[in-house]
Design a protein around this motif. Structure first.
Motif, mmCIF file in Angstrom:
data_model
loop_
_atom_site.group_PDB
_atom_site.id
_atom_site.type_symbol
_atom_site.label_atom_id
_atom_site.label_comp_id
_atom_site.label_asym_id
_atom_site.label_seq_id
_atom_site.Cartn_x
_atom_site.Cartn_y
_atom_site.Cartn_z
ATOM 1 N N SER A 234 0.835 -1.206 0.000
ATOM 2 C CA SER A 234 0.000 0.000 0.000
ATOM 3 C C SER A 234 0.868 1.253 0.000
ATOM 4 O O SER A 234 0.476 2.299 -0.524
ATOM 5 C CB SER A 234 -0.934 0.003 1.210
ATOM 6 O OG SER A 234 -0.239 0.281 2.411
ATOM 7 N N ILE A 235 2.071 1.178 0.578
ATOM 8 C CA ILE A 235 2.992 2.307 0.619
ATOM 9 C C ILE A 235 3.648 2.534 -0.738
ATOM 10 O O ILE A 235 3.705 3.656 -1.244
ATOM 11 C CB ILE A 235 4.068 2.089 1.704
ATOM 12 C CG1 ILE A 235 3.430 2.156 3.097
ATOM 13 C CG2 ILE A 235 5.199 3.111 1.568
ATOM 14 C CD1 ILE A 235 4.340 1.683 4.202
ATOM 15 N N ARG A 318 9.055 5.786 -5.714
ATOM 16 C CA ARG A 318 9.877 6.632 -4.834
ATOM 17 C C ARG A 318 9.031 7.762 -4.241
ATOM 18 O O ARG A 318 9.143 8.085 -3.054
ATOM 19 C CB ARG A 318 11.039 7.219 -5.614
ATOM 20 C CG ARG A 318 12.094 6.196 -6.011
ATOM 21 C CD ARG A 318 13.256 6.223 -5.055
ATOM 22 N NE ARG A 318 14.263 5.234 -5.428
ATOM 23 C CZ ARG A 318 14.874 4.454 -4.559
ATOM 24 N NH1 ARG A 318 14.572 4.545 -3.274
ATOM 25 N NH2 ARG A 318 15.777 3.594 -4.947
ATOM 26 N N ALA A 319 8.195 8.358 -5.079
ATOM 27 C CA ALA A 319 7.357 9.457 -4.601
ATOM 28 C C ALA A 319 6.376 8.974 -3.538
ATOM 29 O O ALA A 319 6.156 9.642 -2.518
ATOM 30 C CB ALA A 319 6.609 10.084 -5.767
ATOM 31 N N ASN A 320 5.769 7.796 -3.757
ATOM 32 C CA ASN A 320 4.832 7.257 -2.772
ATOM 33 C C ASN A 320 5.516 7.018 -1.432
ATOM 34 O O ASN A 320 4.968 7.333 -0.368
ATOM 35 C CB ASN A 320 4.230 5.950 -3.289
ATOM 36 C CG ASN A 320 3.252 6.163 -4.418
ATOM 37 O OD1 ASN A 320 2.700 7.254 -4.573
ATOM 38 N ND2 ASN A 320 3.033 5.139 -5.219
ATOM 39 N N ILE A 321 6.709 6.449 -1.473
ATOM 40 C CA ILE A 321 7.448 6.190 -0.222
ATOM 41 C C ILE A 321 7.776 7.504 0.474
ATOM 42 O O ILE A 321 7.639 7.637 1.697
ATOM 43 C CB ILE A 321 8.727 5.382 -0.517
ATOM 44 C CG1 ILE A 321 8.357 3.980 -1.024
ATOM 45 C CG2 ILE A 321 9.600 5.277 0.731
ATOM 46 C CD1 ILE A 321 9.542 3.161 -1.505
ATOM 47 N N THR A 322 8.181 8.498 -0.305
ATOM 48 C CA THR A 322 8.538 9.790 0.281
ATOM 49 C C THR A 322 7.337 10.444 0.948
ATOM 50 O O THR A 322 7.459 11.043 2.029
ATOM 51 C CB THR A 322 9.102 10.720 -0.811
ATOM 52 O OG1 THR A 322 10.236 10.097 -1.413
ATOM 53 C CG2 THR A 322 9.540 12.048 -0.216
ATOM 54 N N VAL A 323 6.158 10.352 0.326
ATOM 55 C CA VAL A 323 4.945 10.927 0.927
ATOM 56 C C VAL A 323 4.695 10.344 2.305
ATOM 57 O O VAL A 323 4.416 11.064 3.285
ATOM 58 C CB VAL A 323 3.722 10.683 0.016
ATOM 59 C CG1 VAL A 323 2.428 11.027 0.749
ATOM 60 C CG2 VAL A 323 3.830 11.504 -1.254
ATOM 61 N N ASP A 336 15.105 13.584 -3.209
ATOM 62 C CA ASP A 336 13.947 12.692 -3.225
ATOM 63 C C ASP A 336 12.651 13.459 -2.966
ATOM 64 O O ASP A 336 11.629 13.216 -3.618
ATOM 65 C CB ASP A 336 14.107 11.596 -2.168
ATOM 66 C CG ASP A 336 15.185 10.580 -2.544
ATOM 67 O OD1 ASP A 336 15.552 10.533 -3.731
ATOM 68 O OD2 ASP A 336 15.656 9.864 -1.646
ATOM 69 N N LEU A 337 12.698 14.390 -2.008
ATOM 70 C CA LEU A 337 11.508 15.153 -1.685
ATOM 71 C C LEU A 337 11.084 16.030 -2.861
ATOM 72 O O LEU A 337 9.899 16.072 -3.226
ATOM 73 C CB LEU A 337 11.769 16.021 -0.458
ATOM 74 C CG LEU A 337 10.586 16.886 0.001
ATOM 75 C CD1 LEU A 337 9.391 16.015 0.384
ATOM 76 C CD2 LEU A 337 10.986 17.776 1.172
#
Length: 843
Positions: A234-235, A318-323, A336-337
């Motif tokens: 889900s992440i 990567r974007a999903n994990i960063t959120v 990354d952010l």
């Protein structure tokens, strides 16, 4: 249900399978026994059978041993009709399933089995389903119409289409989830009645308490390793299956697929032909992560980050994990952010942008990256309806030379109508990127075209210019050339950009600008454009337009121009409900004006005046063409509200503005509208003007003067041309005017022929009327009771004989009442009567 028949009902949890099974028993009006499988008792022999026997008073004492239960049940079903509902059958223990499958062959047992699917049932029940006297039913996921019906019933009112689509995507076709999502959104005040439609907030996400509890309940039944693996997926979102095995572990991944938690996806956003894995629709990712408390989510992320550190993950993953890292306070690398924020902004995921940028420490970033993040946050705030908060964030930085902050601030100032302040921000500075020059030219052309407006087309295709500014430049260029007489060229350019954008999600932010430009260009060009309409439907179904008011504005404008006023009213009502939440393009005033025009066409004069007042009292719209289109939309409204002199004065003022700016196509539309409103009878002026321009509409209008002079087959051809363009009202107006001219010249047969043609064309537009159309509503205020009754029935198509019988009059008397009524109503024939909306008549 016949004897020895078994009914199998397959459907996902929450699909309505239980409700459907209960409806079967309700129709049979028979007493039945309801037993439900449970995962915790799946491996306990005869567990379900014990529960069943405890419900049946005659054999309750037999629930001591398997042998006594089987004997008692066998005796029961051998002597009397017995109805059993077996729910969640996939969780039934094998022993109980075997006994029930055997008893189902008895003459007196009626068994209904509900589960997720035949393949998940215990073996004995699978074998029973293969018998020729069993029936299988599948409960399909909800479609749009189902969801619209359910939510409208739940809320007691209409719900706009974008909100239904967002809810449907989030509930994955599950009726139970859908109800919980609606209740959650009501509780958090993210779903409210805006105007005539219930509407979701643009930043709404499916994270409400009820929905989360549903997901938590399902996850609680899973082993710990599957709960963690589900949370990880889900992440990350959709993953290539090879990476999913490395991140989740092969045993866990295989178990997730077997349990229906994850599935292969060949059409996901990462799809390049490789197999992808994602959570099933029954587990919305946002709800799964919301079901974890902050400590759980942080622990899972801390375990996940080292695993993915060396993997070549997609930008989306990567974007999903960063959120999620930002949400629990795990610091992300600045690169990354920024990458995650940029991607979320491009995809119009404004809630994600705001989450990512909520806590920014300027000491941790270079000034350039920090400014990029602040600018992105300001854009997300503005697009979500918080323009002043966005400007405050930008102005707090205090760096007037930073290009990215100047761009963001200028965009916001432009949509607020503050052109001067936008230009101040875009004053050229050394080392400015090309975005600054492109946006400055866009702003300079906001009120009226400049001499070098053609350079907008260069910026629209310049790879050094950001995609959303490219789209903005193209939209401004296309509107300018369309109003100057080249709508066909403009439409071709917009269609090309729409096609490109559909295949490139990075350019999705440009959709809003394209839609805002699309509706005036389509109206000015005048063709039917069936392929384009199909494309718009695809976009509506597939692309998450956050500010969907733009879409409904375009759709309603086209419907209104075609004469479908009732449909246009619905589209404008939806647009206004969406714009009440968020109106970054400042189109509220235009929508209200167009709504007033549509209400006037169907005779809703009170509503027309209400929306006229709303339009006049609203903040000015952004962009000169929006001002001019608003003024053009109000022409028939001012005629009805204030009379011909006010309408002529308004028309002359609008024409003066159009001539001063060399907007020849606008001049053409205004002159044609004035003719349609009977403000004048001269066609030569707009026919000559039309002959100098391109587009289907211009070609048709160019032939008016000659065709109305001759009243021959060329007039029929022009009428048909309007019909082919979809403009039924224009066609009927032209035919009716030809009928009036023919009658005045003594050509009664030709007059009747053209009036019949006008009447036939108007059949789909039953309540629509206009001055040039010359129809009349049956007005009881000017008619006697008998005249009103006769006209009401005549409008419905009844003959004089039928009317006479109903009113106990002679046909001759009926005709006398009708003839007197025609003079009072200003018409000459019963074919010009407009049927009452309810189709009723009264004396």
């Amino acid at each position: 249900m016949q004897r020895s028949e078994t009914v199998f009902i397959a459907g996902a949890h929450g699909s309505g399978r239980t409700t459907f099974a209960l409806s079967i028993f309700g129709q049979l009006n028979k007493r039945f026994y309801w037993v439900t499988g449970a995962a915790a008792l799946h491996d306990v022999p005869f567990a379900l059978l014990t529960g069943l026997c405890s419900q049946i008073s005659q054999i309750r004492s037999a629930a001591q041993s398997p042998t006594s239960m089987i004997s008692a049940l066998t005796g029961l079903v051998a002597t009397e009709e017995t109805y059993i509902f077996l729910d969640r059958a996939e969780e039934v223990d094998e022993q109980s399933a075997a006994v029930l499958a055997q008893l189902a062959t008895s003459e007196h047992l009626r068994l209904v089995v509900a589960g997720v699917g035949i393949q998940h049932l215990p073996g004995a029940l699978q074998n029973l389903s293969a018998r020729h006297i069993s029936h299988r039913l599948s409960i399909a996921p909800m479609d749009f119409a189902d969801a619209q019906f359910m939510v409208s019933r739940q809320l007691g009112g209409k719900v706009n289409a974008p909100s239904i689509r967002r809810l449907l995507r989030s509930c994955a076709g599950n009726p139970l989830y859908l109800r919980e999502l609606v209740d959650d959104a009501l509780e958090t005040k993210e779903l409210r009645l805006a105007g005539e439609y219930w509407t979701l907030h643009p930043l709404w996400e499916p994270k409400g308490e009820r929905m989360v509890n549903q997901i938590s309940g399902r996850l609680a039944q899973l082993p710990a390793n599957l709960r963690v693996a589900t949370a990880k997926l889900s992440i990350t979102g959709t993953l290539p299956i090879s990476q999913a095995r490395m991140i989740l572990g092969s045993p866990a991944l295989d178990a997730m697929i077997d349990e229906g938690l994850a599935e292969l996806d060949h059409n996901g956003p990462l799809s390049t032909g490789a197999k992808l894995i994602r959570l099933t629709d029954q587990l919305p990712a946002a709800s799964v992560t919301a079901s974890l408390d902050r400590a759980e989510l942080r622990a899972i992320l801390e375990h996940l980050l080292p695993v993915v550190a060396d993997l070549e993950l997609s930008e989306y993953v990567r974007a999903n994990i960063t959120v999620h890292c930002q949400a629990v306070g795990i610091e992300s690398a600045p690169d990354d952010l920024l990458r995650a924020v940029t991607l979320a902004l491009s995809a119009q995921r404004y809630a994600a942008v705001l989450t990512l940028t909520e806590y920014l420490d300027p000491e941790q970033y270079s000034s350039w990256k920090y400014h990029q993040l602040i600018a992105a946050r300001a854009t997300a705030l503005h697009e979500s309806g918080a323009s002043q908060a966005a400007l405050t964030d930008i102005e707090t930085i205090g760096n007037s030379a930073c290009p990215v902050l100047r761009l963001a601030g200028a965009q916001i100032r432009l949509t607020l109508g503050e052109v001067g302040r936008a230009l101040e921000l875009l004053q050229p500075l050394p080392e400015d990127p090309r975005d600054i020059a492109a946006l400055r030219l866009i702003v300079e052309n906001a009120n009226e075209p400049t001499e070098d407006f053609s350079r907008l087309l260069q910026y629209a295709t310049d790879p050094e210019v950001a995609p959303n500014i490219q789209a903005q430049a193209l939209a401004r260029y296309c509107v300018n050339i369309a109003f100057r007489g080249s709508p066909s060229q403009a439409l071709d350019l917009l269609i090309q950009r729409l096609t490109e954008t559909l295949s490139d999600p990075i350019k999705v932010r440009g959709f809003g600008h394209i839609f805002v430009a699309l509706h005036p260009v389509m109206l000015l060009e005048g063709g039917a454009h069936h392929d384009l309409i199909s494309m718009l439907i695809r976009i509506e179904d597939q692309v998450p337009l956050v500010n969907s008011a733009r879409y409904f504005l375009a759709r309603g404008s086209i419907e209104l121009d075609q004469g479908h006023a009732s449909k246009a009213i619905e589209s404008f009502a939806q647009a206004m409900s969406l714009a009440q939440w968020c109106d970054p393009d400042r189109v509220w005033c235009l929508i209200a004006a167009l709504r007033a025009r549509a209400e006037a066409l169907v005779g809703n004069f009170e509503q027309m005046r209400d929306f006229l007042d709303i339009s006049k009292n609203s903040a000015s719209t952004g962009g000169r063409w929006l001002h001019l289109e608003t003024e053009r939309a109000l022409m028939p409204v001012i005629l009805l509200a204030h009379g011909p002199e006010s309408a002529r004065e308004h028309t002359e003022q609008l024409l003066s503005k159009a001539r001063a700016r060399d907007l020849r196509m606008l001049q053409l539309r205004v002159q044609h509208d004035a003719w349609r409103l009977k403000l004048h009878d001269e066609t030569l002026g707009f026919s000559v003007l039309a002959s100098e321009m391109e587009g289907e509409l211009a070609r048709t209008l160019a032939g008016y003067t000659q065709a109305l002079s001759e009243l021959d087959s060329e007039l029929d051809a022009l009428v048909q041309s309007h019909v082919d363009q979809g403009r039924l009202l224009y066609a009927a107006e032209l035919a009716n005017h030809g009928s009036e001219l023919a009658l005045a010249r003594g050509k009664r047969a030709r007059s009747s022929q053209l009036l019949t043609l006008s009447t036939r064309i108007m059949q789909p537009l039953t309540q629509v009327n206009s001055p040039r159309l010359g129809r009349a509503r049956v007005n009881p205020q000017v008619l006697t009771d008998r005249e009103y009754a006769a006209c009401s029935r005549a409008a419905r198509g009844e003959s004089n004989t039928v009317i006479a019988e109903a009113l106990f009059l002679s046909p001759r008397t009926v005709e006398g009442h009708l003839q007197k009524s025609y003079g009072k109503l200003g018409i000459r024939d019963r074919r010009q009567l407009i049927e009452e909306p309810d189709g009723s008549s009264s004396v």
